[in-house]
Design an enzyme around this catalytic site. Structure first.
Site, PDB file in Angstrom:
ATOM      1  N   MET A   1      48.360  43.985  37.464  1.00 28.53           N
ATOM      2  CA  MET A   1      46.973  43.701  36.786  1.00 28.53           C
ATOM      3  C   MET A   1      47.265  42.965  35.674  1.00 28.53           C
ATOM      4  O   MET A   1      46.790  43.125  34.551  1.00 28.53           O
ATOM      5  CB  MET A   1      46.357  45.176  36.463  1.00 28.53           C
ATOM      6  CG  MET A   1      46.209  45.990  37.542  1.00 28.53           C
ATOM      7  SD  MET A   1      45.360  45.476  39.013  1.00 28.53           S
ATOM      8  CE  MET A   1      43.491  45.468  38.144  1.00 28.53           C
ATOM      9  N   ARG A   2      47.818  41.973  35.975  1.00 26.86           N
ATOM     10  CA  ARG A   2      48.254  40.866  34.812  1.00 26.86           C
ATOM     11  C   ARG A   2      48.118  39.578  35.787  1.00 26.86           C
ATOM     12  O   ARG A   2      48.245  39.534  36.764  1.00 26.86           O
ATOM     13  CB  ARG A   2      49.877  40.823  34.417  1.00 26.86           C
ATOM     14  CG  ARG A   2      49.615  41.958  33.560  1.00 26.86           C
ATOM     15  CD  ARG A   2      51.296  42.144  32.735  1.00 26.86           C
ATOM     16  NE  ARG A   2      51.352  43.231  32.135  1.00 26.86           N
ATOM     17  CZ  ARG A   2      51.241  43.282  30.832  1.00 26.86           C
ATOM     18  NH1 ARG A   2      50.969  42.055  30.181  1.00 26.86           N
ATOM     19  NH2 ARG A   2      51.172  44.330  29.981  1.00 26.86           N
TER      20      ARG A   2
ATOM     21  N   ASN B   1      49.798  49.948  48.213  1.00 26.38           N
ATOM     22  CA  ASN B   1      50.148  48.738  49.223  1.00 26.38           C
ATOM     23  C   ASN B   1      51.704  48.566  49.268  1.00 26.38           C
ATOM     24  O   ASN B   1      51.939  48.118  50.264  1.00 26.38           O
ATOM     25  CB  ASN B   1      49.412  47.543  48.381  1.00 26.38           C
ATOM     26  CG  ASN B   1      48.155  47.429  48.729  1.00 26.38           C
ATOM     27  OD1 ASN B   1      47.698  47.190  49.775  1.00 26.38           O
ATOM     28  ND2 ASN B   1      47.120  48.022  47.770  1.00 26.38           N
TER      29      ASN B   1
ATOM     30  N   ASN C   1      49.382  37.767  46.499  1.00 29.91           N
ATOM     31  CA  ASN C   1      48.499  38.740  45.775  1.00 29.91           C
ATOM     32  C   ASN C   1      47.361  39.314  46.746  1.00 29.91           C
ATOM     33  O   ASN C   1      46.927  38.492  47.828  1.00 29.91           O
ATOM     34  CB  ASN C   1      47.585  37.977  45.055  1.00 29.91           C
ATOM     35  CG  ASN C   1      46.885  39.023  44.109  1.00 29.91           C
ATOM     36  OD1 ASN C   1      47.333  40.156  43.492  1.00 29.91           O
ATOM     37  ND2 ASN C   1      45.408  38.654  43.801  1.00 29.91           N
TER      38      ASN C   1
ATOM     39  N   GLY D   1      50.933  52.002  43.979  1.00 29.35           N
ATOM     40  CA  GLY D   1      51.692  51.616  44.561  1.00 29.35           C
ATOM     41  C   GLY D   1      51.548  51.964  46.202  1.00 29.35           C
ATOM     42  O   GLY D   1      52.202  51.939  46.874  1.00 29.35           O
TER      43      GLY D   1
ATOM     44  N   HIS E   1      43.705  41.303  46.904  1.00 35.28           N
ATOM     45  CA  HIS E   1      42.469  41.441  46.046  1.00 35.28           C
ATOM     46  C   HIS E   1      41.413  42.270  46.782  1.00 35.28           C
ATOM     47  O   HIS E   1      41.087  41.689  48.017  1.00 35.28           O
ATOM     48  CB  HIS E   1      42.165  40.048  45.582  1.00 35.28           C
ATOM     49  CG  HIS E   1      40.682  40.210  44.687  1.00 35.28           C
ATOM     50  ND1 HIS E   1      41.024  40.395  43.322  1.00 35.28           N
ATOM     51  CD2 HIS E   1      39.579  40.061  44.779  1.00 35.28           C
ATOM     52  CE1 HIS E   1      39.883  40.498  42.844  1.00 35.28           C
ATOM     53  NE2 HIS E   1      38.931  40.232  43.660  1.00 35.28           N
TER      54      HIS E   1
ATOM     55  N   LYS F   1      48.661  39.444  30.641  1.00 31.40           N
ATOM     56  CA  LYS F   1      49.405  38.413  31.233  1.00 31.40           C
ATOM     57  C   LYS F   1      50.821  38.414  31.430  1.00 31.40           C
ATOM     58  O   LYS F   1      51.398  39.472  30.447  1.00 31.40           O
ATOM     59  CB  LYS F   1      48.971  36.862  30.839  1.00 31.40           C
ATOM     60  CG  LYS F   1      49.476  36.775  29.197  1.00 31.40           C
ATOM     61  CD  LYS F   1      49.001  35.431  28.852  1.00 31.40           C
ATOM     62  CE  LYS F   1      49.346  35.300  27.337  1.00 31.40           C
ATOM     63  NZ  LYS F   1      48.761  33.764  26.916  1.00 31.40           N
TER      64      LYS F   1
HETATM   65  C1  GAR Z   1      44.596  47.693  45.047  1.00 29.33           C
HETATM   66  O1  GAR Z   1      43.274  48.038  45.404  1.00 29.33           O
HETATM   67  C2  GAR Z   1      44.556  46.223  44.901  1.00 29.33           C
HETATM   68  O2  GAR Z   1      43.901  45.516  45.738  1.00 29.33           O
HETATM   69  C3  GAR Z   1      44.070  46.056  43.319  1.00 29.33           C
HETATM   70  O3  GAR Z   1      44.657  47.158  42.791  1.00 29.33           O
HETATM   71  C4  GAR Z   1      44.733  48.220  43.954  1.00 29.33           C
HETATM   72  C5  GAR Z   1      46.202  48.510  43.617  1.00 29.33           C
HETATM   73  O4  GAR Z   1      46.733  49.737  44.462  1.00 29.33           O
HETATM   74  N1  GAR Z   1      44.244  44.987  43.043  1.00 29.33           N
HETATM   75  C6  GAR Z   1      43.663  44.250  42.039  1.00 29.33           C
HETATM   76  O5  GAR Z   1      42.349  44.607  41.663  1.00 29.33           O
HETATM   77  C7  GAR Z   1      44.304  42.802  41.527  1.00 29.33           C
HETATM   78  N2  GAR Z   1      43.263  42.143  40.774  1.00 29.33           N
HETATM   79  P1  GAR Z   1      47.973  50.301  44.545  1.00 29.33           P
HETATM   80  O6  GAR Z   1      48.819  50.605  43.521  1.00 29.33           O
HETATM   81  O7  GAR Z   1      47.567  51.598  45.536  1.00 29.33           O
HETATM   82  O8  GAR Z   1      48.694  49.471  45.724  1.00 29.33           O
END
Ligand code: GAR
Length: 207
Positions: free
Chosen positions: A94-95, A16, A111, A14, A113, A67
């Site tokens: 992650m879905r 982000n 999203n 979390g 990425h 999903k």
């Molecule tokens: C982040 O690096 C995000 O870009 C990635 O998961 C991490 C989550 O970090 N997302 C993906 O790979 C989506 N395909 P967080 O839980 O600390 O925000």
């Protein structure tokens, strides 16, 4: 457009979501987080939500593993709508999200990425970039469409790949930029000063 009413979907740490909370607290983003949902019980993102007194819940996505579909998708849409959400943020969720959620929030699902799309969609993108021998890596914030990591791009930021990088050091450097990129993309949304033209998000182009 004005104040965003954000619903966050996450699976992990979390960080982000935290960057969005911090941007709001600093007065740099006109938004409010209305609901935080995680598909992993005990995920740190839920603890962060609790610490900030944000409404939060675990969303059981069974029977699917990769999903958000079926009863869980319906429940998710219901909860987001009931909370008054108008913008859905996938912050390490992650879905794969499906057309029903996208139809409930048209052009309002974002999203983040950890790669410079369209390179390296999918999982562990920073490892993919390192293994490929890339000299730059980065992050993309994009609108979500029916594909995987394929929607119109709002913000991208680059980081160098260093000679002694490991997947962990590269991901950490990418995350520093992620924490700037998500608030930046949401500021653009909140300004309303953009237009989606095919694949292109034209910023400052509203007539
Ligand atoms: C982040 O690096 C995000 O870009 C990635 O998961 C991490 C989550 O970090 N997302 C993906 O790979 C989506 N395909 P967080 O839980 O600390 O925000």
């Amino acid at each position: 457009m004005g104040k965003l009413k954000i619903g966050v979907l996450g699976s992990g740490a979390g960080s982000n979501m935290q960057s969005i909370v911090d941007a709001i607290d600093r007065g740099e983003l006109d938004a409010e987080i209305k609901l935080v949902l995680a598909d992993v019980p005990g995920a740190k993102i839920l603890e962060r939500a609790r610490n900030h007194a944000l409404p939060h819940a675990y969303l059981d996505c069974a029977p699917y593993r990769t999903k958000l579909e079926g009863p869980a998708e319906d429940r998710c849409i219901e909860m987001l709508k009931a909370a008054g959400v108008d913008t859905v943020v996938l912050a390490g969720f992650m879905r794969i999200v499906k057309p029903k959620l996208l139809a409930a929030f048209p052009d309002r699902v974002l999203n983040i990425h950890p790669a410079l799309l369209p390179a390296f969609p999918g999982v562990h993108s920073w490892t993919q970039a390192l293994d490929y021998g890339c000299k730059v890596a980065g992050v993309t914030v994009h609108f979500v469409d029916a594909g995987t990591d394929s929607g119109p791009i709002i913000v991208q930021k680059c980081v160098p790949v260093l000679e002694d990088d490991t997947p962990e050091t590269l991901h950490a450097r990418i995350q520093v930029e992620e924490h700037k990129a998500f608030p930046e993309a949401l500021r653009i949304l909140s300004s309303g000063n953009y237009r989606i033209e095919g694949r292109r998000v034209r910023i400052g182009q509203v007539s």
